[in-house]
Write a protein that holds these residues in place. Structure first.
Motif, PDB file in Angstrom:
ATOM      1  N   LYS A   5       0.831  -1.206   0.000  1.00 18.72           N
ATOM      2  CA  LYS A   5       0.000   0.000   0.000  1.00 18.72           C
ATOM      3  C   LYS A   5       0.867   1.258   0.000  1.00 18.72           C
ATOM      4  CE  LYS A   5      -2.070   1.466   3.718  1.00 18.72           C
ATOM      5  NZ  LYS A   5      -2.970   1.612   4.874  1.00 18.72           N
ATOM      6  N   HIS A   9       0.961   4.230  -2.885  1.00 19.46           N
ATOM      7  CA  HIS A   9       0.791   5.646  -2.551  1.00 19.46           C
ATOM      8  C   HIS A   9       1.994   6.468  -3.002  1.00 19.46           C
ATOM      9  CE1 HIS A   9      -2.195   4.509   0.919  1.00 19.46           C
ATOM     10  NE2 HIS A   9      -2.715   4.357  -0.284  1.00 19.46           N
ATOM     11  N   THR A 123     -18.879   8.594  -3.804  1.00 17.56           N
ATOM     12  CA  THR A 123     -18.402   7.832  -4.974  1.00 17.56           C
ATOM     13  C   THR A 123     -18.704   8.557  -6.280  1.00 17.56           C
ATOM     14  OG1 THR A 123     -20.482   6.581  -4.950  1.00 17.56           O
ATOM     15  CG2 THR A 123     -18.594   5.620  -3.790  1.00 17.56           C
ATOM     16  N   ARG A 126     -16.061  11.165  -6.792  1.00 20.08           N
ATOM     17  CA  ARG A 126     -14.789  10.552  -7.162  1.00 20.08           C
ATOM     18  C   ARG A 126     -14.781  10.120  -8.623  1.00 20.08           C
ATOM     19  NH1 ARG A 126     -14.713   6.381  -2.374  1.00 20.08           N
ATOM     20  NH2 ARG A 126     -13.466   5.174  -3.859  1.00 20.08           N
ATOM     21  N   LYS A 127     -15.885   9.569  -9.110  1.00 19.57           N
ATOM     22  CA  LYS A 127     -15.960   9.205 -10.531  1.00 19.57           C
ATOM     23  C   LYS A 127     -15.869  10.438 -11.421  1.00 19.57           C
ATOM     24  CE  LYS A 127     -18.700   4.963  -9.945  1.00 19.57           C
ATOM     25  NZ  LYS A 127     -19.993   4.302 -10.217  1.00 19.57           N
ATOM     26  N   GLN A 130     -12.266  11.690 -11.652  1.00 19.92           N
ATOM     27  CA  GLN A 130     -11.355  10.828 -12.406  1.00 19.92           C
ATOM     28  C   GLN A 130     -11.243  11.248 -13.869  1.00 19.92           C
ATOM     29  OE1 GLN A 130     -12.629   6.776 -11.846  1.00 19.92           O
ATOM     30  NE2 GLN A 130     -11.651   6.584  -9.830  1.00 19.92           N
ATOM     31  N   PHE A 146      -6.749   5.850   2.068  1.00 21.19           N
ATOM     32  CA  PHE A 146      -6.162   5.383   0.820  1.00 21.19           C
ATOM     33  C   PHE A 146      -6.087   6.542  -0.165  1.00 21.19           C
ATOM     34  CE2 PHE A 146      -7.882   1.596   2.744  1.00 21.19           C
ATOM     35  CZ  PHE A 146      -6.932   0.626   2.478  1.00 21.19           C
ATOM     36  N   GLN A 148      -6.213   7.159  -4.067  1.00 18.95           N
ATOM     37  CA  GLN A 148      -6.669   6.449  -5.264  1.00 18.95           C
ATOM     38  C   GLN A 148      -5.629   6.582  -6.373  1.00 18.95           C
ATOM     39  OE1 GLN A 148     -10.791   6.959  -6.041  1.00 18.95           O
ATOM     40  NE2 GLN A 148     -10.618   6.510  -8.213  1.00 18.95           N
ATOM     41  N   SER A 151      -6.224   7.624 -12.736  1.00 22.11           N
ATOM     42  CA  SER A 151      -7.098   6.933 -13.692  1.00 22.11           C
ATOM     43  C   SER A 151      -6.413   6.834 -15.051  1.00 22.11           C
ATOM     44  CB  SER A 151      -8.417   7.682 -13.816  1.00 22.11           C
ATOM     45  OG  SER A 151      -8.200   8.990 -14.318  1.00 22.11           O
TER      46      SER A 151
END
Length: 283
Positions: A5, A9, A123, A126-127, A130, A146, A148, A151
Motif C-alpha cells: 500500500k 501511494h 463515490t 470521485r468518478k 477521475q 487510501f 486512489q 485513472s
C-alpha cells in the motif's frame, strides 16, 4: 500488505508531482463526508494520518459551503462541524451558498490550478474527478486512508501533454525556417564576395575582429582565440630577498678589517743606528 500500500501511494504521489507539479506542503480539500468519516473512525490527528500516506507535510482545507451543509445536517454532525471549523477555508468565488459537491467542483475547475488533493467519501464525486486531469483523490475505508491511483484518463492526458512539449509548435517551425533561409542567403553573399575579391577585400581581411554581414546572428568571420598569459612562480616556493643593508654593513666591516690588516702589514719598525755609529768614534 502494508508495504504494498505504501508503494502504491508513493508511486501515485510521484506521478502527480512529476506530471502536474504538486509540491509540499500538499493541500487537501475535505468535504463533509470525509470529515465525518475521520471523526466516526477516530482517525486523529487527521493531518498526521494524511501526511503518512502522502509522505510529506499537509494543509487541510474546507469551504464555507461545506460548513453550511454540516450545520444543516443537525446535531448528529456537531462534532464534525467543530472539527471542520478548525480547518483552513478555501476561497470560493460564488456569492450564494451552494451544496458541497457543486462548491468543490467549481474550485477544482477544469485542471485544478491550486493543486488540491480532494478528500471525499462520495463515490459519484470521485468518478467525476477521475475525468479531470491532475485531481488526486483520498478516501477512507474503516480506520484506514487510501490514495486512489491515477485513472487511465489522467495517465493518457499526461502522456499526450509530454508528447506535445517534445514537439515544436507551428510558430517555432516558422521561425526556424526563416532563420535557416537568412543564414543560407548570408552564406551565398559571402561566397560571391570572396570570388570577386580584390585589394579592398585583402585590406578588410587584415583588420582584426571584422564582422561580416551576419551581424544579426553575431557571428565573427574568424574565430578569436584567447591566449593564456604566463603565470608567475609560486609565491610559497620563492625564497625571500636578503636586505641590502645587511650586506652593505657586512661588506663595510670586512673592508675595515682588511684595511687594518693592510696597515698593520705595511708598517715597519725603524731602528735607529746612532748608538752603533757613536761607539767606534770614541775609541
Amino acid at each position: 500488505m502494508r508495504v504494498k500500500k505504501q508503494k502504491r501511494h508513493r508511486r501515485a504521489v510521484r506521478f502527480y508531482t512529476a506530471c502536474f507539479g504538486f509540491r509540499q506542503p500538499y493541500k487537501v480539500l475535505c468535504d463533509g463526508t470525509f470529515i465525518h468519516h475521520l471523526i466516526v473512525n477516530n482517525i486523529a490527528p487527521a493531518d498526521t494520518a494524511i501526511s503518512n500516506i502522502l509522505g510529506g507535510s499537509v494543509k487541510l482545507f474546507t469551504t464555507r459551503c461545506v460548513l453550511a451543509e454540516l450545520k444543516r445536517l443537525g446535531k448528529s454532525y456537531t462534532e464534525s462541524l467543530q472539527a471542520a471549523n478548525t480547518l483552513m477555508i478555501a476561497r470560493c468565488d460564488h456569492e450564494q451558498i451552494k451544496n458541497a459537491e457543486g462548491c468543490i467542483v467549481e474550485i477544482i475547475g477544469e485542471n485544478n490550478p491550486d493543486h488540491f488533493y480532494v478528500g471525499t467519501q462520495d463515490t459519484d464525486m470521485r468518478k467525476k474527478f477521475q475525468e479531470v486531469p491532475g485531481v488526486p483523490l483520498i478516501f477512507g475505508l474503516r480506520n484506514a486512508l487510501f490514495l486512489q491511483p491515477p485513472s487511465a484518463f489522467q495517465r493518457q492526458f499526461a502522456k499526450n501533454s509530454e508528447e506535445e512539449r517534445s514537439h515544436m509548435t507551428e510558430k517555432e517551425v516558422a521561425l526556424l525556417k526563416k532563420r535557416t533561409k537568412d543564414l543560407v542567403e548570408n552564406w551565398e553573399i559571402g561566397d560571391s564576395s570572396d570570388e570577386n575579391g580584390g585589394p579592398e577585400d585583402e585590406n578588410l581581411e587584415m583588420q582584426p575582429q571584422k564582422y561580416s554581414s551576419r551581424k544579426g546572428m553575431k557571428v565573427k568571420d574568424r574565430p578569436q582565440f584567447k591566449r593564456n598569459k604566463a603565470k608567475g612562480p609560486n609565491p610559497l616556493s620563492v625564497q625571500k630577498k636578503k636586505s641590502r643593508q645587511n650586506t652593505n654593513s657586512m661588506s663595510g666591516k670586512e673592508s675595515k678589517g682588511g684595511d687594518e690588516t693592510v696597515r698593520s702589514r705595511g708598517r715597519k719598525r725603524k731602528r735607529s743606528r746612532k748608538g752603533k755609529s757613536s761607539a767606534p768614534a770614541e775609541s
